[in-house]
Design a protein around this motif. Structure first.
Motif, mmCIF file in Angstrom:
data_model
loop_
_atom_site.group_PDB
_atom_site.id
_atom_site.type_symbol
_atom_site.label_atom_id
_atom_site.label_comp_id
_atom_site.label_asym_id
_atom_site.label_seq_id
_atom_site.Cartn_x
_atom_site.Cartn_y
_atom_site.Cartn_z
ATOM 1 N N MET A 128 28.582 -19.644 -27.278
ATOM 2 C CA MET A 128 28.311 -19.892 -28.689
ATOM 3 C C MET A 128 27.808 -18.619 -29.340
ATOM 4 O O MET A 128 26.903 -17.954 -28.824
ATOM 5 C CB MET A 128 27.268 -21.007 -28.826
ATOM 6 C CG MET A 128 26.975 -21.404 -30.268
ATOM 7 S SD MET A 128 25.717 -22.688 -30.368
ATOM 8 C CE MET A 128 26.513 -24.022 -29.481
ATOM 9 N N HIS B 107 26.218 -30.002 -30.979
ATOM 10 C CA HIS B 107 26.455 -28.558 -30.890
ATOM 11 C C HIS B 107 25.884 -27.942 -29.599
ATOM 12 O O HIS B 107 26.272 -26.833 -29.242
ATOM 13 C CB HIS B 107 25.785 -27.840 -32.067
ATOM 14 C CG HIS B 107 26.321 -28.220 -33.407
ATOM 15 N ND1 HIS B 107 27.318 -27.530 -34.049
ATOM 16 C CD2 HIS B 107 25.986 -29.237 -34.248
ATOM 17 C CE1 HIS B 107 27.575 -28.096 -35.213
ATOM 18 N NE2 HIS B 107 26.785 -29.139 -35.358
ATOM 19 N N TYR C 20 31.638 -25.594 -33.215
ATOM 20 C CA TYR C 20 31.023 -25.571 -31.890
ATOM 21 C C TYR C 20 30.612 -26.968 -31.399
ATOM 22 O O TYR C 20 29.656 -27.096 -30.629
ATOM 23 C CB TYR C 20 29.801 -24.650 -31.858
ATOM 24 C CG TYR C 20 30.098 -23.192 -32.091
ATOM 25 C CD1 TYR C 20 31.347 -22.647 -31.859
ATOM 26 C CD2 TYR C 20 29.090 -22.338 -32.550
ATOM 27 C CE1 TYR C 20 31.600 -21.309 -32.075
ATOM 28 C CE2 TYR C 20 29.329 -20.988 -32.767
ATOM 29 C CZ TYR C 20 30.603 -20.475 -32.529
ATOM 30 O OH TYR C 20 30.852 -19.140 -32.742
ATOM 31 N N PRO D 150 33.507 -17.735 -29.927
ATOM 32 C CA PRO D 150 32.393 -17.642 -28.979
ATOM 33 C C PRO D 150 32.651 -16.640 -27.859
ATOM 34 O O PRO D 150 31.719 -16.250 -27.162
ATOM 35 C CB PRO D 150 32.281 -19.066 -28.434
ATOM 36 C CG PRO D 150 33.664 -19.625 -28.570
ATOM 37 C CD PRO D 150 34.232 -19.014 -29.802
#
Length: 449
Positions: free
Chosen positions: A1, A101, A150, A207
């Motif tokens: 992330m 997330h 995400y 990411p």
């Protein structure tokens, strides 16, 4: 992330959407009466927090200082895996659109932290039965495919069985927000694969390599295919071939068990919602809700304004014929919107005995917001009477979606041919003008001699 994703001002600057406001109000309505203090864990820009501050003592926390700058309550920058508060510090801990997330490596820690600082209640909002692939994007640099926001997982109510520590039990669930644009995962994936188009979210950050996705402009053919598949999805639901998409948010309220109470887990049932499209024999336009925005997969008819001269009636289903009285003597001119060709199509009209007008709807394609009928205010129409067609089968739904797509493609091709012809004529005229100017200059020069 990516650590920079949540610091982008573009994520937080926009005003709350109607769907976000709906979720915030639904969460507010679920807060028990014995709550005084609230922690909004992962509060973002305060869309929910700012709704609560007039009623409760609210603290907001988030990892993004950019987001916290817009929160009207006291705030602290913090990570959900390490909340800087004492045990049971707040009567209620709220976490809206946050835990989906969190990566698997930190998920259990964050869940336990929320429970640790909650004295009485936990209130959670998460995406409900989200088709994760429908919001996937591909990095333009390293080609990694990832969820634009995400999201790591989708949820049903059953996923809350045993999710939080055993001293919390689910006492209420609810659904809120607008409906998803797709309920069929296969159609959503087909739309992405055949159109070579992914979810439209320029702020997505890869990411893997940190590249900003940016704006991706679809080709004309890609845009048409996307509209065709959306029309097919809608008609499948309209004609009972599959269930309509559910509301996008699942709200879950958990309560801390009283000391000494033995846990006896009960199965958590999914919240009920109706996906049926209403088909009335008559519709009084004055009774329709007037909205400032469009709704995905509406169950009921409603009206949105279209400038000073028109109203647009949104219908969940397309009638075969509808009848109306008009205050004007001449035939009212109404239009139905075709979402594939992106144009309003005139609705054929004939006058009946007694002065009533009969409108026979063309077989237009819907978008995810249903069918649009544009009505001039000057027509003075107040009541509609409907005749509904027999349900279409899958082949008929497919043919309608793609026949209009072919027509739209032909129209675009013709317009492109006309554009090129006009450009050639303009070039010819420019050349003629240049020749005339050259001759004028030569004649003037000759006269001076």
């Amino acid at each position: 992330m990516s650590s920079t994703y949540y610091d982008q001002a573009t994520l937080w600057d926009a005003a709350p959407s109607a769907a976000q406001v709906d979720v915030a109000q639904a969460l507010k309505a679920m807060i028990p009466t014995d709550v005084r203090t609230v922690l909004d864990a992962g509060c973002g820009s305060g869309i929910v927090t700012n709704v609560l501050i007039d009623t409760w003592e609210v603290m907001g926390c988030d990892i993004s200082q950019t987001a916290l700058a817009q929160v009207k309550a006291p705030t602290i920058q913090a990570d959900l895996t390490n909340l800087p508060f004492e045990n049971r510090n707040f009567d209620l801990v709220l976490s809206s659109d946050v835990i989906e997330h969190i990566p698997d490596s930190a998920y259990r820690t964050a869940i336990n932290e929320i429970a640790r600082v909650a004295g009485k209640y936990i209130l959670i909002a998460v995406p409900y039965r989200e088709i994760l692939e429908a919001s996937a994007v591909q990095c333009p640099n390293c080609r990694t495919r990832f969820h634009a926001h995400y999201h790591q997982r989708s949820y049903s109510a059953a996923d809350f069985n045993g999710l939080f520590p055993a001293d919390f039990e689910v006492i209420s669930t609810n659904l809120a927000g607008e409906r998803w644009p797709f309920s069929n995962a296969t159609l959503a994936q087909t739309c992405l694969q055949l159109s070579d188009l992914d979810y439209d979210f320029p702020s997505a950050i890869c990411p893997s390599c940190g590249t900003l996705r940016g704006v991706r402009v679809p080709s004309a053919h890609t845009g048409i295919l996307e509209k065709q598949l959306a029309a097919l999805q809608y008609m499948r639901c309209e004609h009972g071939l599959e269930a309509a998409p559910p509301p996008s948010e699942l709200l879950v309220l958990l309560k801390r068990r009283d000391a000494g109470t033995t846990a006896s887990p009960q199965p958590i049932e999914e919240p009920e919602f109706s996906g049926a499209f209403e088909r009335h024999e008559t519709l009084a336009l004055g009774d329709c809700a007037r909205m400032g925005h469009l709704l995905n997969f509406p169950r009921q008819s409603y009206i949105v304004p279209d400038g000073d001269q028109f109203d647009v009636l949104l219908l969940p289903a397309l009638p075969e014929v509808f009848f109306a009285q008009s205050e004007q003597a001449q035939a009212p001119i109404l239009h139905a919107y075709d979402a594939v060709s992106e144009e309003y199509v005139p609705i054929p009209v004939q006058q009946q005995e007694g002065g009533q007008w009969a409108f026979r709807c063309p077989a237009v394609c819907p978008s995810t917001v249903g069918y649009r009928i544009r009505i001039p205010k000057s027509a003075g129409i107040s009541l509609l009477q409907f005749q509904w067609p027999k349900p279409l089968d899958l082949t008929q739904c497919f043919n309608r979606a793609f026949e209009f797509g072919v027509a739209a493609l032909k129209m675009r091709t013709q317009l492109e041919i006309q554009r090129r012809e006009y450009e050639a004529k303009i070039d010819s005229l420019n050349q003629l003008a240049n020749d005339i100017e050259a001759r004028r200059a030569a004649a003037e020069k000759k006269l001076r001699k």
